[in-house]
Design a protein around this motif. Structure first.
Motif: not given
Length: 132
Positions: A78-90, A103-104, A112-118
């Protein structure tokens, strides 16, 4: 760089049109369009390359209409990157084995993580623990 590389034509030959749009072109499926995920023990793999990504044990109903997980499986590509589409930063989530858009991830998940892998359901394939 991804370990598995294919041409657009090769991806189109092995993926459904929607899976291609989501995973290769950074699309998003409609919310609540994937209600067919099993509740049995198992894991969810990348639809493009088959890499194990998320355990059924970490899946939860976020109410958003997309499959949601608190964390990836240990060692998942799993990798992550910044997505600036749809007028927001995700924060975009992708499979590092094949560069598929999944997804995001958001910081509003449960313990336990406080994260939501959507995740987009069409980007995942379920594998039953009994079948493996």
């Amino acid at each position: 760089m991804a370990e598995i590389e294919k041409s657009d034509q090769e991806w189109q030959e092995i993926l459904s049109p929607l899976a291609y749009k989501v995973t290769r072109k950074h699309g998003t499926e409609r919310a609540f369009s994937h209600d067919n995920f099993s509740k049995e023990a198992g894991y969810f793999a990348c639809v493009c390359c088959g890499a194990p990504l998320f355990s059924q044990e970490d899946k939860f109903d976020s109410g958003t209409g997309w499959p949601s997980f608190t964390q990836p499986m240990a060692g998942a590509p799993i990798g992550e990157s910044i997505d600036n589409s749809w007028f927001s930063t995700r924060t975009e989530v992708h499979c590092t084995a094949c560069a598929a858009h999944l997804g995001h991830v958001f910081p509003d998940g449960p313990a336990p993580t406080g994260l939501r892998y959507c995740m987009n359901g069409v980007a995942l394939k379920f594998h039953s623990e009994d079948a493996d």
